[in-house]
Design a protein around this motif. Structure first.
Motif, PDB file in Angstrom:
ATOM      1  N   GLY A 140       7.140  -4.224  -3.590  1.00 13.72           N
ATOM      2  CA  GLY A 140       6.575  -3.879  -2.284  1.00 13.72           C
ATOM      3  C   GLY A 140       7.658  -3.823  -1.231  1.00 13.72           C
ATOM      4  O   GLY A 140       7.707  -2.914  -0.392  1.00 13.72           O
ATOM      5  N   ALA A 141       8.571  -4.795  -1.290  1.00 14.06           N
ATOM      6  CA  ALA A 141       9.631  -4.836  -0.288  1.00 14.06           C
ATOM      7  C   ALA A 141      10.569  -3.649  -0.432  1.00 14.06           C
ATOM      8  O   ALA A 141      10.948  -3.009   0.561  1.00 14.06           O
ATOM      9  CB  ALA A 141      10.409  -6.142  -0.433  1.00 14.06           C
ATOM     10  N   LEU A 142      10.925  -3.330  -1.692  1.00  5.58           N
ATOM     11  CA  LEU A 142      11.856  -2.223  -1.893  1.00  5.58           C
ATOM     12  C   LEU A 142      11.244  -0.902  -1.449  1.00  5.58           C
ATOM     13  O   LEU A 142      11.900  -0.066  -0.820  1.00  5.58           O
ATOM     14  CB  LEU A 142      12.251  -2.140  -3.376  1.00  5.58           C
ATOM     15  CG  LEU A 142      13.168  -3.264  -3.864  1.00  5.58           C
ATOM     16  CD1 LEU A 142      13.419  -3.132  -5.350  1.00  5.58           C
ATOM     17  CD2 LEU A 142      14.488  -3.257  -3.100  1.00  5.58           C
ATOM     18  N   PRO A 199      -3.787  -6.110  -3.002  1.00  5.44           N
ATOM     19  CA  PRO A 199      -3.777  -5.633  -4.358  1.00  5.44           C
ATOM     20  C   PRO A 199      -2.522  -6.094  -5.054  1.00  5.44           C
ATOM     21  O   PRO A 199      -1.457  -6.145  -4.468  1.00  5.44           O
ATOM     22  CB  PRO A 199      -3.737  -4.130  -4.156  1.00  5.44           C
ATOM     23  CG  PRO A 199      -2.980  -3.954  -2.882  1.00  5.44           C
ATOM     24  CD  PRO A 199      -3.088  -5.202  -2.087  1.00  5.44           C
ATOM     25  N   LEU A 200      -2.679  -6.389  -6.335  1.00  7.08           N
ATOM     26  CA  LEU A 200      -1.566  -6.856  -7.131  1.00  7.08           C
ATOM     27  C   LEU A 200      -0.922  -5.639  -7.788  1.00  7.08           C
ATOM     28  O   LEU A 200      -1.618  -4.725  -8.208  1.00  7.08           O
ATOM     29  CB  LEU A 200      -2.130  -7.804  -8.188  1.00  7.08           C
ATOM     30  CG  LEU A 200      -1.181  -8.755  -8.882  1.00  7.08           C
ATOM     31  CD1 LEU A 200      -0.558  -9.701  -7.877  1.00  7.08           C
ATOM     32  CD2 LEU A 200      -1.935  -9.550  -9.935  1.00  7.08           C
ATOM     33  N   ILE A 203       6.798  -9.269  -9.262  1.00  9.86           N
ATOM     34  CA  ILE A 203       7.135  -7.839  -9.228  1.00  9.86           C
ATOM     35  C   ILE A 203       6.602  -7.224  -7.938  1.00  9.86           C
ATOM     36  O   ILE A 203       7.296  -6.466  -7.257  1.00  9.86           O
ATOM     37  CB  ILE A 203       6.530  -7.101 -10.439  1.00  9.86           C
ATOM     38  CG1 ILE A 203       7.194  -7.581 -11.725  1.00  9.86           C
ATOM     39  CG2 ILE A 203       6.729  -5.595 -10.293  1.00  9.86           C
ATOM     40  CD1 ILE A 203       6.638  -6.934 -12.971  1.00  9.86           C
ATOM     41  N   GLY A 204       5.357  -7.592  -7.586  1.00 14.28           N
ATOM     42  CA  GLY A 204       4.771  -7.061  -6.356  1.00 14.28           C
ATOM     43  C   GLY A 204       5.601  -7.418  -5.136  1.00 14.28           C
ATOM     44  O   GLY A 204       5.813  -6.587  -4.259  1.00 14.28           O
ATOM     45  N   SER A 256       3.940  -6.856  -0.685  1.00 14.42           N
ATOM     46  CA  SER A 256       4.930  -7.898  -0.884  1.00 14.42           C
ATOM     47  C   SER A 256       4.394  -9.262  -0.447  1.00 14.42           C
ATOM     48  O   SER A 256       4.481 -10.241  -1.175  1.00 14.42           O
ATOM     49  CB  SER A 256       6.181  -7.525  -0.090  1.00 14.42           C
ATOM     50  OG  SER A 256       7.174  -8.475  -0.264  1.00 14.42           O
ATOM     51  N   HIS A 257       3.796  -9.309   0.740  1.00 15.57           N
ATOM     52  CA  HIS A 257       3.336 -10.592   1.260  1.00 15.57           C
ATOM     53  C   HIS A 257       2.197 -11.173   0.442  1.00 15.57           C
ATOM     54  O   HIS A 257       2.127 -12.377   0.235  1.00 15.57           O
ATOM     55  CB  HIS A 257       2.887 -10.434   2.713  1.00 15.57           C
ATOM     56  CG  HIS A 257       4.039 -10.305   3.647  1.00 15.57           C
ATOM     57  ND1 HIS A 257       4.041  -9.444   4.713  1.00 15.57           N
ATOM     58  CD2 HIS A 257       5.238 -10.895   3.660  1.00 15.57           C
ATOM     59  CE1 HIS A 257       5.189  -9.529   5.341  1.00 15.57           C
ATOM     60  NE2 HIS A 257       5.937 -10.394   4.724  1.00 15.57           N
ATOM     61  N   LEU A 258       1.309 -10.307  -0.015  1.00 20.03           N
ATOM     62  CA  LEU A 258       0.187 -10.809  -0.806  1.00 20.03           C
ATOM     63  C   LEU A 258       0.669 -11.307  -2.162  1.00 20.03           C
ATOM     64  O   LEU A 258       0.037 -12.165  -2.778  1.00 20.03           O
ATOM     65  CB  LEU A 258      -0.881  -9.734  -0.961  1.00 20.03           C
ATOM     66  CG  LEU A 258      -2.014  -9.707   0.059  1.00 20.03           C
ATOM     67  CD1 LEU A 258      -2.825 -10.968  -0.040  1.00 20.03           C
ATOM     68  CD2 LEU A 258      -1.544  -9.522   1.475  1.00 20.03           C
TER      69      LEU A 258
END
Lengths: 529, 476
Positions: A294-296, A229-230, A289-290, A314-316
């Protein structure tokens, strides 16, 4: 019989056979499920070896009239990208079953059936070349996943299952309207008729006016973005991933998310190229941004499974960025990154499942020093962690590198800022993954070696057998990605060529229009002087 | 006179069923307290009529001075009504025995109502439509209050009767106005002069009144108020019959008047129908969420489904007509299936009718829960079940008619509907509970419901079975 069709529907044989099994006979049910998925894998290997990598078109095509009245046909075929994703599916499914052999005891028979039905849907999605057929597989697959999360999931499973179902359905229903409108558009052309045949639409759809194209692009992209998902459509993911049983999470993260990114490359770019150019900045920014968001968020998680789930966001993001870079490297990177994420995150979910089965907790703070008690487990965990971070020599590096390279030089994105920000995601990944690894595996052993009130023991042979194949491919892709990149190269090349053609066409058109006003402007200026 | 006799021969489906209805009535009166006899006779009558209908699927011929059509479209609709009646009768036997209301006339009334439905589908004249609607409705008024010692049943019957009579008034007034402007009640003749008539405001008022009357019968918003109360109070199997057979019959008339006779594409009538469709989808689905009683939930869901089918009529093209026929074929089976399972669960005095009574059903009765789940997924329009393809078809019709907005409302409201259909699945599968069916389900009932579910899957995977037949009726 067409070998591709056989691969798609073979799991149904397993489902039918399972009806005959006594539900008390757990061992036989597990074995039947595993053997079926293994046979599917072997059959899909045949696809791999018969595949002609030099050829960019769709192979193993089969077309049969299905609903003549609406010009809908059963039409399947695969190119390099679908081949790799189908192999990923057939590869991960048996491993997911093997790795969680004893995790499910309740309603085992239905569970195995659901996994098999899910496999049919997943392979079908990647093979369908008719939009109607694609849609059927795409939606039908929701039903088994819904049951897998809802029946065999964790505490909050009902909320997670319903949210997953409604989120995904919301996107796909709008896509359905777009499919109808697209088919109708085809029928308005001179000599045209209503069609959902993807290959026909490839030549028809790009001719649409920009406004119409934009609406359809948005409808398709929304559906896929929810699945990816974005950011900001990702909120279903942590719930579904965390609540699903281990095998469900493995398949969800390993394969289902790829359907979104697959859809973007297969449908959004070639069908609506001009709209894609228009929305590239939007999707690029959301992807970046994702990656960072996602990482944060992953960094502050206290639950290992949730951490891995957010790392997917994050990876996607990298995959989407690579896709919308619209360069050969970018799309190649996106495709290989889909496979990589499937392998490493799938493996990480298996790892989390294995430790959860032992300690019955997933809270990071409940662990520490596990490596001393479970050395083999620690080694596997380490490899998958590094793979997820993108350590050179392992698979993750190849994908991320290609994506960053592709987006750096992309003229569609126009600026290297995307790559610059995205690259920070690689560093953040190292932070959250290594920090988690350190807190869980290193440090002093807990008092009495008890975790969550249970004593840990190292991996069994069966669990090792489930993990080793993944390690092999992680190293293989890391060291010699050519084997796999060769398969997807013609696809990436073709997609990019088509996009370039459309863009050049645009430039020619605008160039033809431009001289007139420019000349008058010049004469105005000269007059003023 | 001779001519009429041969016409009787050709109208075999209707005539044979009417004869069986009368015979059953006589047999029931003669052999006292043997309702089983009427049960079997009515089933045989249905099978015979269905056989005649299948035999006449091909060509359509006008009979009785173009009052009645025989074959083709009407035969296909007959099969839908007969299927609905058959399932309803099979399910009713057990249900009525349990409630101690097993009477022979129950079956006679169902059959007579079915004759009315068949007249409606075969009508080529407004008078025949009126005749058919009345025959059907009067039987249904009685059936709605069949459990005559129950207060709610009486309420439901009376409410249905009063509002139904009101709708009949509208229908007659509409017919009168149309007759006044067109000078005939024959549909074909009206259809010929429709282009001129459509500028006549009196004619349009008449047509509007027909929309009101038909919308009442299909339970479309804003003429839907009766449906939840009537469905709740009637015997559950009769709710099933009303929400499928009667609705299908009303749609058959809708199609034959508004699409086959009036070429409404692009006219005001089409806009009006589109708005009714949109409002029905929204109101039906949103209100259904708030329901706790399953019969009421299905009542609101049937209002929403009326909205989906109306969007096919509003579109007014071939896809719309074929789509509605497909939709009806699927809808009849999924809705009867759902009501059927509710009738198994139901206990005396309206017990066991709420959502919570289904908690954990899947662990006690896995097969029943699986069937119910199939019906729910199909009603929600999730592939690969037939409900999905029905929606696909009517939305396709809407998009083709330039009403993409209607299709978008349609898909968004289907999303809402998923919430309440899945609520039942959540309860049956994901929650723990002790839900169980107290009395044993009879084998024929189980077989009938299983066949309905199987039909939904087959039709969902291979819609051509119906589409090809249905498309043949509309070749221009």
């Amino acid at each position: 019989m067409n070998i591709l069709t056989l691969t798609i529907f073979l799991p149904l044989v397993g489902v039918a056979a399972l009806f005959l099994f006594n539900k008390e006979n757990a061992g036989a049910i597990k074995l039947a499920g595993f053997v079926t998925t293994l046979v599917v894998f072997v059959v899909s290997l045949y696809l791999y070896f018969q595949f002609d990598s030099t050829h960019a078109g769709f192979q193993f095509q089969q077309k049969a009239v299905w609903i003549a009245g609406l010009n809908i046909s059963y039409f399947v075929g695969i190119d390099g990208m679908s081949l790799l994703l189908i192999l990923l599916t057939t590869f991960l499914t048996p491993l997911a079953l093997l790795g969680t052999w004893n995790s499910i005891s309740h309603r085992l028979k239905e569970y195995t059936m659901m996994i098999l039905l899910l496999e049919v849907g997943m392979i079908g999605v990647f093979a369908a070349l008719d939009l109607f057929l694609f849609y059927i597989f795409w939606e039908a697959m929701l039903i088994p996943m819904y049951f897998i999360i809802g029946i065999w999931g964790g505490q909050e499973r009902i909320y997670a299952a319903v949210k997953f179902f409604l989120f995904t359905l919301f996107g796909s229903l709008l896509m359905l309207v777009a499919i109808l409108a697209l088919g109708y558009y085809a029928s308005t052309l001179p000599g045209g008729q209503f069609t959902t045949n993807l290959l026909d639409l490839y030549s028809i759809a790009p001719r649409m006016a920009l406004t119409l194209q934009s609406w359809m692009f948005l409808a398709f992209a929304l559906s896929f973005a929810i699945k990816v998902p974005l950011f900001p459509l990702h909120t279903w993911l942590p719930d579904a991933h965390v609540q699903a049983p281990t095998a469900g999470s493995v398949i969800l993260a390993g394969v289902l998310l790829k359907m979104g990114t697959y859809g973007l490359i297969r449908f959004c770019l070639p069908l609506f190229p001009e709209a894609a150019f228009r929305f590239t900045p939007l999707l690029g920014v959301l992807a970046v941004i994702g990656i960072i968001y996602g990482a944060l968020v992953a960094m502050v998680q206290t639950d290992i499974k949730k951490l891995v789930a957010y790392s997917s966001v994050s990876h996607l993001g990298f995959v989407v960025l690579g896709t919308f870079a619209m360069t050969e490297e970018g799309i190649q990177g996106a495709i290989i990154q889909m496979i990589n994420h499937g392998l490493s995150t799938g493996a990480l979910f298996l790892i989390v499942g294995m430790i959860y089965d032992r300690a019955h907790t997933r809270a990071i703070s409940d662990f520490g020093g596990v490596a001393k008690i479970m050395p083999v487990f620690a080694a596997f965990f380490m490899i998958f962690t590094f793979s997820s971070i993108g350590l050179p020599g392992l698979n993750g590096f190849v994908g991320e590198f290609l994506v960053l390279l592709g987006s750096f030089k992309s003229t569609f994105l126009g600026t290297y800022a995307y790559s610059a920000f995205a690259a920070s995601g690689v560093i953040l990944a190292a932070v959250y993954m290594l920090w988690m690894y350190q807190r869980v595996m290193l440090g002093p052993v807990r008092e009495g070696g008890m975790y969550g009130g249970h004593k840990l023991f190292d991996l069994t042979k069966r669990e090792i057998a489930a993990l080793v194949p993944i390690v092999i491919f992680i190293v293989w892709i890391g060291v010699y990605p050519g084997t796999f990149l060769n398969k997807s190269a013609p696809v990436a090349k073709k997609v990019v060529q088509e996009l370039e053609l459309v863009r050049q066409g645009n430039q020619v058109r605008t160039a033809q229009l431009r001289p007139q006003p420019a000349a008058t402007l010049k004469s105005d200026i000269s007059k003023n002087k | 006179m001779n001519n009429y006799l041969t016409d009787f021969w050709q109208a075999t489906p209707i005539v044979s069923l009417a004869i069986f209805a009368l015979l059953t009535l006589i047999v029931d009166a003669a052999g006292k307290d043997k309702p089983v006899l009427s049960y079997w006779m009515s089933l045989i009558g249905i099978v015979v009529a269905a056989g005649f209908s299948v035999a006449s699927l091909g060509a359509s011929t006008p009979l009785f001075n173009t009052m009645l059509a025989q074959g083709g479209y009407s035969s296909y609709c007959n099969l839908i009504f007969l299927g609905s009646a058959f399932l309803c009768i099979v399910l009713s036997r057990n249900y009525l025995e349990r409630l101690q209301y097993h009477r022979g006339e129950f079956y006679v009334l169902i059959i007579l109502a079915t004759v009315g439905m068949m007249l409606m589908a075969a009508a080529l004249d407004l008078m025949i439509i009126f005749l058919g609607i009345e025959l059907m409705s009067i039987c249904l008024y009685v059936l709605a209050g069949f459990i005559r010692k129950k207060e709610k049943a009486n309420e439901s019957s009376l409410k249905y009767f009063l509002l139904g009579a009101f709708a009949t008034g509208f229908l007659l007034y509409g017919i009168a106005l149309i007759y006044g402007t067109a000078g005939t009640t024959n549909l074909a003749l009206i259809g010929k002069s429709f282009p001129q008539l459509s500028h006549n405001s009196l004619f349009m008022i008449g047509a509007g009144m027909l929309i009101v009357a038909f919308s009442f019968k299909v339970a479309a918003v804003p003429f839907h108020m009766w449906a939840p109360d009537v469905y709740e109070g009637s015997p559950t199997t009769i709710s099933a019959f009303m929400s499928t057979g009667a609705k299908a019959a009303a749609f058959a008339v809708f199609v034959s008047v508004f699409i086959r006779t009036f070429d409404i594409g692009g006219t005001k009538l089409s806009d009006v129908l589109a708005i009714i469709a949109a409002v029905s989808m929204i109101v039906g689905n949103v209100t259904a969420i708030a329901q706790n009683n399953l019969k009421r939930m299905l009542a609101y869901s049937s209002i929403a489904h009326a909205g989906y089918m109306l969007s096919g009529i509003a579109a007014g093209n071939i896809e719309g007509e074929t789509g509605i026929l497909f939709y009806l074929s699927a809808y009849v089976f999924m809705n009867i299936g759902a009501f059927g399972i509710i009738s198994w669960m139901e206990q005396q005095d309206d017990k066991k009718l709420t959502f919570d009574d289904y908690a954990g059903l899947s662990s006690q009765h896995p097969a029943v829960a699986a069937l119910m789940a199939i019906f729910m997924f199909s009603l929600a329009g999730i592939p690969p079940f037939a409900g999905f393809f029905g929606k696909y078809y009517v939305f396709l019709a809407a998009v083709k008619a330039g009403m993409t907005w209607l299709a978008i409302i349609g898909v968004l409201t289907s999303l809402i509907s998923v919430y309440y259909y899945l609520r039942l699945v959540v309860l049956m599968y994901f929650r723990d509970g002790q839900a169980s069916i107290e009395e044993k389900v009879s084998a024929p009932a189980m077989a009938a419901i299983s066949c309905a579910a199987l039909f939904l899957i087959v039709l969902g995977l291979y819609p051509s079975l119906v589409v090809d037949i249905a498309k043949g009726f509309f070749k221009i």
